[in-house]
Design a protein around this motif. Structure first.
Motif, PDB file in Angstrom:
ATOM      1  N   LEU A  60       0.837  -1.204   0.000  1.00  0.00           N
ATOM      2  CA  LEU A  60       0.000   0.000   0.000  1.00  0.00           C
ATOM      3  C   LEU A  60       0.871   1.253   0.000  1.00  0.00           C
ATOM      4  O   LEU A  60       0.542   2.247  -0.650  1.00  0.00           O
ATOM      5  CB  LEU A  60      -0.944   0.006   1.205  1.00  0.00           C
ATOM      6  CG  LEU A  60      -2.100  -0.987   1.134  1.00  0.00           C
ATOM      7  CD1 LEU A  60      -2.873  -0.997   2.462  1.00  0.00           C
ATOM      8  CD2 LEU A  60      -3.046  -0.641  -0.013  1.00  0.00           C
ATOM      9  N   ARG A  61       1.989   1.203   0.725  1.00  0.00           N
ATOM     10  CA  ARG A  61       2.913   2.338   0.750  1.00  0.00           C
ATOM     11  C   ARG A  61       3.678   2.472  -0.559  1.00  0.00           C
ATOM     12  O   ARG A  61       3.979   3.566  -1.003  1.00  0.00           O
ATOM     13  CB  ARG A  61       3.900   2.202   1.913  1.00  0.00           C
ATOM     14  CG  ARG A  61       3.328   2.543   3.260  1.00  0.00           C
ATOM     15  CD  ARG A  61       4.411   2.675   4.343  1.00  0.00           C
ATOM     16  NE  ARG A  61       5.335   1.557   4.396  1.00  0.00           N
ATOM     17  CZ  ARG A  61       5.129   0.419   5.069  1.00  0.00           C
ATOM     18  NH1 ARG A  61       4.004   0.241   5.729  1.00  0.00           N
ATOM     19  NH2 ARG A  61       6.036  -0.537   5.075  1.00  0.00           N
ATOM     20  N   HIS A  62       4.016   1.326  -1.151  1.00  0.00           N
ATOM     21  CA  HIS A  62       4.812   1.313  -2.385  1.00  0.00           C
ATOM     22  C   HIS A  62       4.159   0.341  -3.380  1.00  0.00           C
ATOM     23  O   HIS A  62       4.618  -0.798  -3.531  1.00  0.00           O
ATOM     24  CB  HIS A  62       6.250   0.867  -2.103  1.00  0.00           C
ATOM     25  CG  HIS A  62       6.938   1.686  -1.063  1.00  0.00           C
ATOM     26  ND1 HIS A  62       7.386   2.964  -1.298  1.00  0.00           N
ATOM     27  CD2 HIS A  62       7.227   1.424   0.232  1.00  0.00           C
ATOM     28  CE1 HIS A  62       7.942   3.444  -0.196  1.00  0.00           C
ATOM     29  NE2 HIS A  62       7.859   2.526   0.754  1.00  0.00           N
ATOM     30  N   PRO A  63       3.104   0.794  -4.066  1.00  0.00           N
ATOM     31  CA  PRO A  63       2.396  -0.107  -4.989  1.00  0.00           C
ATOM     32  C   PRO A  63       3.300  -0.585  -6.131  1.00  0.00           C
ATOM     33  O   PRO A  63       4.279   0.076  -6.495  1.00  0.00           O
ATOM     34  CB  PRO A  63       1.264   0.757  -5.529  1.00  0.00           C
ATOM     35  CG  PRO A  63       1.163   1.918  -4.611  1.00  0.00           C
ATOM     36  CD  PRO A  63       2.512   2.104  -3.990  1.00  0.00           C
ATOM     37  N   VAL A  64       2.938  -1.729  -6.683  1.00  0.00           N
ATOM     38  CA  VAL A  64       3.665  -2.288  -7.815  1.00  0.00           C
ATOM     39  C   VAL A  64       3.445  -1.373  -9.015  1.00  0.00           C
ATOM     40  O   VAL A  64       2.311  -0.975  -9.309  1.00  0.00           O
ATOM     41  CB  VAL A  64       3.157  -3.714  -8.125  1.00  0.00           C
ATOM     42  CG1 VAL A  64       3.812  -4.250  -9.386  1.00  0.00           C
ATOM     43  CG2 VAL A  64       3.423  -4.634  -6.956  1.00  0.00           C
ATOM     44  N   ALA A  65       4.503  -1.031  -9.707  1.00  0.00           N
ATOM     45  CA  ALA A  65       4.398  -0.216 -10.921  1.00  0.00           C
ATOM     46  C   ALA A  65       3.769  -1.061 -12.025  1.00  0.00           C
ATOM     47  O   ALA A  65       3.965  -2.288 -12.071  1.00  0.00           O
ATOM     48  CB  ALA A  65       5.779   0.273 -11.339  1.00  0.00           C
ATOM     49  N   PRO A  66       2.997  -0.435 -12.912  1.00  0.00           N
ATOM     50  CA  PRO A  66       2.305  -1.194 -13.964  1.00  0.00           C
ATOM     51  C   PRO A  66       3.223  -2.094 -14.796  1.00  0.00           C
ATOM     52  O   PRO A  66       2.834  -3.167 -15.206  1.00  0.00           O
ATOM     53  CB  PRO A  66       1.671  -0.107 -14.837  1.00  0.00           C
ATOM     54  CG  PRO A  66       1.537   1.077 -13.928  1.00  0.00           C
ATOM     55  CD  PRO A  66       2.684   0.985 -12.976  1.00  0.00           C
TER      56      PRO A  66
END
Length: 81
Positions: A60-66
Motif C-alpha cells: 500500500l505504501r509502495h504499490p507495484v508499478a504497472p
C-alpha cells in the motif's frame, strides 16, 4: 536439550472440553499434548497473518508499478504450450 514444562490453569467452555475429550480419545493422545500442538499451530498462524499484514502495508505504501514485472512475462511457463 531438555524441554521445561509449566502447568497452566485455563478456563474453557463445557462444549469445548467435551469436543476436546472426544478428539484426544480418537487420536490416542491427551489434552496436554493436543493443546500444545494446537497452540503451536495457532501461534504459527498468528505470525503468518502478521507477515501478510506487513506485506500488504508495504504494497500500500509502495504499490507495484504497472510495468514492474512485465519484463518477466516472456519467461513464464504456463504448462503445455
Amino acid at each position: 536439550m531438555e524441554t521445561t514444562m509449566r502447568t497452566l490453569q485455563m478456563t474453557l467452555d463445557d462444549d469445548l472440553v467435551t469436543e476436546l475429550d472426544q478428539v484426544v480419545q480418537e487420536s490416542h493422545t491427551n489434552r496436554s499434548a493436543f493443546t500444545r500442538e494446537a497452540l503451536r499451530m495457532a501461534i504459527a498462524l498468528y505470525h503468518q497473518r502478521k507477515l501478510v499484514e506487513k506485506h500488504r502495508a508495504g504494497y500500500l505504501r509502495h504499490p507495484v508499478a504497472p510495468d514492474e514485472f512485465s519484463v518477466w512475462e516472456e519467461e513464464q511457463a504456463w504448462g503445455e504450450e
